[in-house]
Scaffold this motif. Sequence first.
Motif, short mmCIF file in Angstrom:
data_model
loop_
_atom_site.label_atom_id
_atom_site.label_comp_id
_atom_site.label_asym_id
_atom_site.label_seq_id
_atom_site.Cartn_x
_atom_site.Cartn_y
_atom_site.Cartn_z
N PRO A 124 2.58 24.02 84.11
CA PRO A 124 2.40 22.95 84.96
C PRO A 124 3.70 22.93 85.99
O PRO A 124 4.66 23.40 85.41
CB PRO A 124 2.33 21.61 84.32
N ALA A 125 3.55 22.84 87.11
CA ALA A 125 4.54 22.49 87.94
C ALA A 125 5.52 21.39 87.89
O ALA A 125 5.23 20.22 87.37
CB ALA A 125 4.09 22.22 89.44
N LEU A 159 8.13 17.34 75.12
CA LEU A 159 7.83 16.33 75.97
C LEU A 159 6.84 15.32 75.43
O LEU A 159 6.79 14.14 75.56
CB LEU A 159 7.33 16.52 77.33
N LYS A 160 6.23 15.98 74.27
CA LYS A 160 5.30 15.01 73.54
C LYS A 160 5.65 14.86 72.09
O LYS A 160 4.96 14.45 71.26
CB LYS A 160 3.81 15.99 73.47
N LYS A 174 -8.35 18.14 77.99
CA LYS A 174 -8.13 17.24 79.06
C LYS A 174 -9.53 16.78 79.49
O LYS A 174 -9.69 15.67 80.09
CB LYS A 174 -7.24 17.72 80.30
N LYS A 209 -6.77 19.63 86.40
CA LYS A 209 -6.13 18.58 85.43
C LYS A 209 -4.68 18.89 84.83
O LYS A 209 -4.10 18.00 84.37
CB LYS A 209 -6.89 18.34 84.17
N ASN A 210 -4.12 20.05 84.93
CA ASN A 210 -3.18 20.55 84.29
C ASN A 210 -2.18 21.29 85.27
O ASN A 210 -1.27 22.13 84.78
CB ASN A 210 -3.65 21.72 83.14
N LYS A 211 -1.94 20.76 86.44
CA LYS A 211 -1.11 21.46 87.33
C LYS A 211 0.15 20.58 87.37
O LYS A 211 1.03 21.51 87.92
CB LYS A 211 -1.82 21.24 88.70
N LYS A 212 0.18 19.31 87.29
CA LYS A 212 1.64 18.76 87.22
C LYS A 212 2.07 18.40 86.03
O LYS A 212 1.34 17.95 85.04
CB LYS A 212 1.50 17.53 88.19
N ILE A 213 3.54 18.59 85.93
CA ILE A 213 4.07 18.18 84.63
C ILE A 213 3.78 16.58 84.07
O ILE A 213 3.73 16.36 83.15
CB ILE A 213 5.40 18.44 84.59
N ASP A 258 0.83 15.30 84.74
CA ASP A 258 -0.41 15.04 83.96
C ASP A 258 -0.18 15.44 82.42
O ASP A 258 -1.03 14.97 81.84
CB ASP A 258 -1.26 16.23 84.65
N PHE A 259 0.80 16.44 82.31
CA PHE A 259 0.88 17.11 80.91
C PHE A 259 1.39 16.09 80.05
O PHE A 259 0.89 16.00 78.87
CB PHE A 259 1.74 18.19 81.02
N SER A 260 2.54 15.43 80.34
CA SER A 260 3.30 14.70 79.33
C SER A 260 2.60 13.35 79.37
O SER A 260 1.75 12.87 79.85
CB SER A 260 4.76 14.62 79.69
N LYS A 296 -1.42 19.89 95.53
CA LYS A 296 -1.56 20.26 94.27
C LYS A 296 -0.47 20.22 93.36
O LYS A 296 -0.72 19.63 92.07
CB LYS A 296 -1.94 21.54 94.54
N TYR A 297 0.66 20.68 93.73
CA TYR A 297 1.65 20.85 92.73
C TYR A 297 2.82 19.78 92.60
O TYR A 297 3.44 19.44 91.80
CB TYR A 297 2.27 22.22 92.77
#
Lengths: 355, 355, 355, 355
Positions: free
Chosen positions: A31-32, A147-148, A347, C347-351, C353-355, D114-115
Amino acid sequence: MSGNSFGKIFRITTFGESHGPAVGVVLDGCPAGLELHEDDIQKELDRRRPGQSEITTPRDEADKVEILSGVFEGKTTGTPVCMVVYNKNQQSKDYGDVKNLFRPGHADYTYFMKYGIRDYRGGGRSSSRETIGRVAAGAVAKKLLSLKDIKITGYVKQIGTVKGEKFDEDFIERNPVRCADSEKYQEMKNYILKAKDRGDSVGGIVEVIIRGVEPGLGEPVFDRLNADLAKAILSLPAVKGIEFGRGFDVVYACGSENNDEISPHGFLSNNAGGTLGGISTGQDIVFRFPVKPASSILIPKQTIDKFGNSREVVTKGRHDPCVAPRVVPVAEAMASLVIVDSLMINKNKKISDFS
Amino acid sequence: MSGNSFGKIFRITTFGESHGPAVGVVLDGCPAGLELHEDDIQKELDRRRPGQSEITTPRDEADKVEILSGVFEGKTTGTPVCMVVYNKNQQSKDYGDVKNLFRPGHADYTYFMKYGIRDYRGGGRSSSRETIGRVAAGAVAKKLLSLKDIKITGYVKQIGTVKGEKFDEDFIERNPVRCADSEKYQEMKNYILKAKDRGDSVGGIVEVIIRGVEPGLGEPVFDRLNADLAKAILSLPAVKGIEFGRGFDVVYACGSENNDEISPHGFLSNNAGGTLGGISTGQDIVFRFPVKPASSILIPKQTIDKFGNSREVVTKGRHDPCVAPRVVPVAEAMASLVIVDSLMINKNKKISDFS
Amino acid sequence: MSGNSFGKIFRITTFGESHGPAVGVVLDGCPAGLELHEDDIQKELDRRRPGQSEITTPRDEADKVEILSGVFEGKTTGTPVCMVVYNKNQQSKDYGDVKNLFRPGHADYTYFMKYGIRDYRGGGRSSSRETIGRVAAGAVAKKLLSLKDIKITGYVKQIGTVKGEKFDEDFIERNPVRCADSEKYQEMKNYILKAKDRGDSVGGIVEVIIRGVEPGLGEPVFDRLNADLAKAILSLPAVKGIEFGRGFDVVYACGSENNDEISPHGFLSNNAGGTLGGISTGQDIVFRFPVKPASSILIPKQTIDKFGNSREVVTKGRHDPCVAPRVVPVAEAMASLVIVDSLMINKNKKISDFS
Amino acid sequence: MSGNSFGKIFRITTFGESHGPAVGVVLDGCPAGLELHEDDIQKELDRRRPGQSEITTPRDEADKVEILSGVFEGKTTGTPVCMVVYNKNQQSKDYGDVKNLFRPGHADYTYFMKYGIRDYRGGGRSSSRETIGRVAAGAVAKKLLSLKDIKITGYVKQIGTVKGEKFDEDFIERNPVRCADSEKYQEMKNYILKAKDRGDSVGGIVEVIIRGVEPGLGEPVFDRLNADLAKAILSLPAVKGIEFGRGFDVVYACGSENNDEISPHGFLSNNAGGTLGGISTGQDIVFRFPVKPASSILIPKQTIDKFGNSREVVTKGRHDPCVAPRVVPVAEAMASLVIVDSLMINKNKKISDFS
């Protein structure tokens, strides 16, 4: 298809040979916006590199990582992160006729049979230096997991006949065996050193514990979390098996004792090792795996050369008498990659996530 | 991505729930021109279906396969082969409040946590009826392997505390335990029946031997043949681990005894279990795996319902007291799929193959 | 690998031949909890089935869909959705020597060269009946898109020399040509009927507009949204190209006119057709593609049989004089599949979204 | 999944940003034993690099390739080939407030959406420097194809309103427009230079011809050869469409003229452009695609910054007034990758190949 990639969304491709210009990895799908510095990577690489103690090979490889892409102003950009370690000492030494020999226990024979050609310098692609790329990518995965609050801890549970019993987590990184039992440490170490003195090597058993995983990770029916972890761990050099939770001892259990009962406060036991139907329960994921004694030994052994002639071979050079301690960070890296990928895959499972 | 497919070139996708209209598989990548009849498939399905003896569940499921596509005039055409078994007895019986309970040892809890919804009838997708699709596709794989004289044999090596020692291959399919030791058969059977009488279940260990594989199969570095087999086997319900060759016992070995020496006439031992560096050596590929005691038992156990209330549960109905014998044909199917896929992948490795 | 699957997360595998027992699709990756009934699917299948008017083939195929898996109590469960249409009229008619002939414009020759065998009944796998599976899965995708107010509309823009100009969206499904210009409809229809009278066929151009897509869909650098749509559309029978936005006419433009300027209220034009760098801008995604005249015609043509002999062939039976109108729902289905998949991948492109 | 990989068996992953440390590619799946030197790669890179003539950008980028892995003693070993071009001039110049602007026609806006972050230096990942990795891998593919006498030739067919007519293959690489019509060359060149003088840019149409392909390549039903080529070409920056054979003009044809008849000596025409049902016929594969006028121009245009403010932007620096000539080698590279991959995939189609 050719086996140098791992993962689906969080996906790595490793490249490089032991004595080629470099080893490295391309990590796609990060991820960015993740803060990432070479130090984050180097820290994990330093855990796997040789030359750390008298029970590992004295070869001194600095293994300095460079990030070639995917990071801008200290953050990931969502594009592929290429990380490279340039090989030192790749000067063309004389490999004598070793280049025609198939060392027992090594992949020399099988690579030759598969490709008809092989880079014989230090094992080439089958060298454990390939795992540098895995550890580098795993360091990124670990950062994401932190982070999780997911934590992955590996340690050496057994060396030869010496079994660890206590689990003192803080002790693990403070001893070169990476065992968790300070009372058995000296015995394990001596076991290794005795083999080293004979020019021989010994095996071990490593355990990995994954804590903080939410319920629901892993995909039925083929991509079960335990199946993906099994593949990840069995893809490591020298690993000959894996077991989850109660593992092989489950053969001695009855269903009535083995089924983990559930109370309103959670599961009452964890014989399953953290998955049911291949999907995480939210409990610790626990697995163990055997690491074979290193194949490079100083004791002469019978083999053949590529022309089919009978030959005797001794693996000269400096080698690890026991690779289990150095496998620990690599196994953690692989487990980290699997968990991050599972989280990303998970997800899109509920309609509420989609809409 | 969602875990219902397996294999790269020879690739299957299974579908279907225990009590839905049908279970089945789409096999893509089968070469054109293979003679294939429903009988070829049925033969293997009959090996896995229940109701075969007093130690398996008395449920009588005919499990008749129908080929819906991909075969024309008795031969495969290169297009997807869809094979279906329609479920009988899917009449909507009353599931009472079982539908809200999470049975210990089953995937009820984890499916619910993952999807927020589950088909509670007979385990739904997590039922072992899903393996029907695997066995059907595996039957095609076996047929392909027979063209190359590759033979895959599984058998039960241990039931509870009773270990088989002799290996009488002909005996395997002539006894319901699918053990290879006629002298231990009765003891194993009794061990199972005693558990059955208590309403309980027992575990086992299964061994699989793959003979006739050429050297060179398996891809470095992630898609090692043993890693792919590990994933295949760990993707089976109730399997808790795997080991190759000497397996976990490798911890007790030194490198000097564990390395398999090579003579002009071949390898002198097979501690490795048939692969080096993850690539087949040409020796037998040998692995074992533990099968947990079946989760469905008649002994009451503590659990919760989906509202979090404490509950007691008994899995009514007719169940297998030991699933290991019925896992044998499924494990053979999975191994067959892996080997066929590896053979296909291996076609493009040398420049001489390409040009 | 064998080309019968499409999509990454939201992934379909179609199976079946024109005159085999069934055609169908397995859809894997559909989120759990989506309300889904056979009617949802049937509605779209009815749009593509033949026998709808005098300008399509009078063959009457009811094409009733059955859902075999993945739906429970009216909702998807997250497991694979298998949808099947059993073929009627698959009685073995006499194919005479057609079975040895390669019909010009059809895939007879290429399938035979590729596989060495082919199901010659009605085109076998290369029949447009294969698209039934695509439309069925596309109907599920459309349902998902409706939750996000994304709408995909296809229509016939040109038939032969007759170009539509007006865009009256409501008119599309009210005329058998599926054109959007009520003033040109009669002319288009007559163009088709004239060809039909001659036993010949005509081509057309279809345009698809995707509205409501958020910015950010599509992956650099290979899996651009436009590249994935191009593959999706070019995978349809009879389609010979595609263009986005200004398309081929971009050759006549200068950068200063072609670059779409941006104001605080949005883009000021849409020459790009809805993507920049392969990623959606949030504007309408617009593309067009040419559909070749149907290959099945009643006019005798020169060909060879599989023994290499010169032969003359006429495609008997009832055929579409113009397939463009029936391609419209199939193109919409393919576009729907691509957009749903892109949304899931994104869905998994930005941090964050991940955390 | 994240779009930086292409191909199935012969598979590439590109990495790197315009002004990062390096751009490059990992090529996995190259057969072992192919002679490969950096010169083989450099030759193709030199065809795409800028600074070649007055109609391309005067930026002088040497673009020297280094092979980091997968080649030993001048031959490929079957392991991943990593090829890298280190970026020169990546010194941190002052990007002023360009870093907050979204340049019209560029991917600035979409990457940011996007990012949430983007490397604004020279377009970052969306720069056409990314294609260096494609060309490097394509050079390997071309070398493989030359072993099978398959030849891929691209050229500029049209610049603005100037259409080439003659096809003089030898002329293509002898003129900077890369057109095949020596009589139209000057006119095309002037068309470009006039736009350059205005600070503007122009579009073009490129045609690619693939000769020597055997019948049978391409997979039904989704992975048709033309669909895969379409995806490959549409994945290139600035490309807005593609057409095969007769292409969009097929709308004006009747089936009776468009169907390619077959004689014992082969096909009598090639309206299809080399595929039927998505599978190669053995004829030339012919396609064309429009290249939009370069987005970087010296004429001020309206845009917004990332805070939503209205702004005016001019793309300073040295740019290509027409990118079509430089797209030619990249398109050839992509086509080469597709054909090599198709050849490898096609290895397992007949039972005679398997056994």
